[in-house]
Design an enzyme around this catalytic site. Structure first.
Site: not given
Length: 305
Positions: A53, A134, A170
């Site tokens: 990330e 994300k 994540c």
């Protein structure tokens, strides 16, 4: 036996996850080191490689994000559109080497330059396949992502010569398991997960067991890539992990890194995955095919519109 909808794709793939030590805020240096790692992955026989990330810039926000609750200058200056200079450079290398690359970076909205996303670019021999933004930003007060980024709103698949693949970032993967299931139902057989997971008690267990559990639950291969070493104020534990079913085991850790920089890799069989899906979810697998067909029909209608 490979299901009919996947017969046109390669039957075996070697995937890699980079235990990554970047330089916080130094995009130019990180891009050069990323290209070195892509070349190294290619020499190892890896077909698809994943970086963490925000690997291009560094994960942590600058001090002003927490102090003033505003976008940090580091991510603002490092941000690029996709396609953009860095993703195009990686795509050019990917085309030369015949490899797919998934890497995290701060993405700038092409229509509103003040809006940034915590994104992953997907590049391959065909060029830039797109980006994943994300969906679930890590919340305050512990994290500062909401100060810098806007949440994404889409859950795309990316078409590759190894079949459609999904990407999560994540917290999307660790805290929202329904996303992995949706991507699997849409047709993904591999999920790539760039993370910025900092050291704290129990985190290695989370990486190991969380990745293996997801591979078992969704009958998919999972590739998780993490940072190692110190960044601005955080330290990372690495342990990038590749997991998934391998009968007679319901879940297997195919490969896992330690706490130093390295590329972990595994060669995965889609025939073995198809066998696991048939054996472990026989009744449900028929329902999966119906749902996948439904997604395909919806996509076809959108193309015609």
């Amino acid at each position: 036996m490979i299901p009919k909808e996947y017969e046109k794709y390669e039957k075996v793939v070697t995937v890699g996850a980079v235990n990554w030590k970047g330089e916080w805020g130094n995009k130019a240096a990180n891009l050069e080191r990323m290209k070195e790692k892509v070349r190294e992955a290619s020499q190892m026989g890896i077909n698809m490689v994943c970086f963490p990330e925000l690997a291009l810039s560094g994960y942590e926000c600058g001090a002003e994000a927490r102090r003033d609750n505003r976008q940090c200058s580091m991510h603002r200056e490092a941000a690029e559109t996709i396609p953009g200079p860095s993703s195009e450079e990686i795509a050019g290398l990917a085309g030369q080497l015949g490899i797919y690359v998934i890497f995290g970076l701060p993405e700038r909205d092409g229509r509103d330059p003040g809006v940034l996303y915590n994104s992953a670019a997907v590049a391959g021999p065909e060029g830039i396949l797109g980006s994943y933004r994300k969906l679930h930003l890590a919340p305050p007060p512990i994290w500062t992502e909401f100060s810098c980024f806007r949440p994404g709103s889409d859950l795309p698949l990316f078409e590759t010569r190894y079949g459609p693949v999904g990407v999560q970032i994540c917290a999307d993967f660790w805290a929202y398991p329904e996303l992995a299931r949706i991507l699997t139902l849409k047709g993904a057989r591999i999920l790539f997960v760039p993370v910025g997971s900092a050291s704290s008690p129990g985190k290695i267990d989370l990486m190991t067991h969380g990745t293996a559990s997801a591979g078992s639950q969704y009958r998919s291969y999972i590739v998780v890539s993490n940072f190692v070493g110190a960044e601005r104020t955080l330290s990372y534990y690495g342990h990038s992990t590749i997991a998934g079913p391998r009968l007679p085991r319901f879940c297997t850790i195919y490969s896992q890194g330690g706490d130093a920089e390295e590329i972990v890799s595994a060669t995965l069989s889609f025939e073995a995955l198809a066998n696991a899906r048939r054996t472990l979810t026989h009744r449900e697998f028929g329902q999966w095919n119906l749902i996948i067909k439904g997604y395909q029909e919806i996509a076809a209608l959108k193309e015609k519109a």
